[in-house]
Design a protein around this motif. Sequence first.
Motif: not given
Length: 103
Positions: A29-36
């Motif tokens: 959730x902290x990394x944001x969409x598409x960054x996981x």
Amino acid sequence: TVALADALAADGKTDEAIALYIKLKDLTAKAGSGKSVIAPEVISYTLGQLYETQQKNPDAIKAYEEAAKSKAATRVAQQAYERIAVLDPEAARKLPLPKSDDD
């Protein structure tokens, strides 16, 4: 972290696996969409499965609902919706049908 959580779950250490998946969910959730590395709906679905093995159906339903409400058209969202329909048909009726790849 995913591999460790899966290994813990396979070894019957479900509480520890759940704790790792919750941590992973927060990091995602902290990394944001598409960054996981792993999609949020996959994490939620897996949490649902783990809660189900502990017979914590309210927690499982909540996790499955998060996966089913995914804005992405994924098989995981559909599977989550199907699990909710088994565990709590009334809750499933309240959810919008998950998007399909055809939509």
